[in-house]
Design an enzyme around this catalytic site. Structure first.
Site, PDB file in Angstrom:
ATOM      1  CE  LYS A  45      75.732  35.881  48.152  1.00 30.32           C
ATOM      2  NZ  LYS A  45      74.822  34.743  48.183  1.00 30.32           N
TER       3      LYS A  45
HETATM    4  O1  G3P Z   1      72.737  32.726  46.624  1.00 26.77           O
HETATM    5  C1  G3P Z   1      72.360  33.529  45.558  1.00 26.77           C
HETATM    6  C2  G3P Z   1      71.685  32.825  44.402  1.00 26.77           C
HETATM    7  O2  G3P Z   1      72.381  31.668  44.065  1.00 26.77           O
HETATM    8  C3  G3P Z   1      70.212  32.662  44.508  1.00 26.77           C
HETATM    9  O3  G3P Z   1      69.688  31.726  43.619  1.00 26.77           O
HETATM   10  O4  G3P Z   1      67.857  30.252  42.850  1.00 26.77           O
HETATM   11  O5  G3P Z   1      67.353  32.082  44.494  1.00 26.77           O
HETATM   12  O6  G3P Z   1      67.884  32.615  42.123  1.00 26.77           O
HETATM   13  P1  G3P Z   1      68.102  31.662  43.256  1.00 26.77           P
END
Ligand code: G3P
Length: 218
Positions: A87
């Protein structure tokens, strides 16, 4: 449509995998920190443990922000296990690193995507996946789902092979809207994923079936 789980929590991954519909896992440095996984050796062991638990891609994020650092970290992560997808953030150095890693046959997931311009750059660099963060866009009072819609249109115009991996999922509605638009993958926390099954009429209907069966048996 593929379902990934967005967590570094092993018991959540096990629970999602037991459903039989899990296709992969995504993690990020915040999710790793949330599980208390610190130090290079423990982080690497944790990624390996996730790979050994499931049959599918596991996204592991680079920490470096310079081109050379991202490429060398990417090679190290990819060397850990064949299921690892590296990533990389959607920055200038990130795009260059994705191009280089793709040349070496290393799968990448271009993360922190908030615009279709970033998504075009990632696809042209040869990213395997792009991760638009729809929940974080909604949090800013913009429409995350409309970004997925634009990306699906643009990728189909040019036949880009990069898969759209909708991330930052907050609820069942996000998953369903991504499915309607045609996102290739949704990575979700466990709760919205399991929430897809919730319907009061299913619960009520099952209770009635079981009660009628019991009555009929005397
Ligand atoms: O893994 C990346 C993403 O899904 C992060 O989500 O909830 O931290 O905005 P969030």
């Amino acid at each position: 449509m593929k379902f990934f789980i967005d967590t570094a929590n092993l018991s959540e991954i096990r629970e999602a995998d037991a459903l039989g519909v899990l296709d992969g896992v995504t993690t990020n440095p915040s999710l790793m920190a949330k599980e208390g996984i610190t130090g290079d050796a423990r982080v690497m062991e944790h990624y390996k443990a996730i790979c050994e638990m499931i049959d599918g891609p596991v996204s592991a994020e680079v920490i470096a922000t310079d081109y050379e650092g991202m490429v060398s970290e990417g090679r190290k992560l990819a060397g850990l296990h064949p299921q690892i997808v590296v990533k990389v953030p959607a920055t200038e150095n990130g795009i260059k690193a994705i191009k280089q890693l793709a040349k070496e046959g290393i799968k990448t997931n271009c993360t922190l995507i908030f615009s279709s311009g970033q998504a075009i750059m990632a696809a042209k660099a040869g990213a395997t996946y792009v991760s638009p963060f729809i929940g974080r866009i909604d949090d800013m009072n913009y429409d995350g789902i409309s970004l997925i819609d634009q990306m699906v249109g643009i990728y189909s115009n040019y036949g880009f092979q990069t898969q759209i991996l909708a991330a930052s999922i907050r609820n069942v509605k996000h998953i369903l809207e991504c499915a309607e638009i045609g996102a290739d993958v949704v990575t979700s926390p466990l709760k919205p994923l399991k929430g897809l099954l919730n319907h009061p009429l299913t619960t009520i209907g099952l209770e009635k079936f079981l009660a009628d069966h019991k009555k009929a048996q005397g």
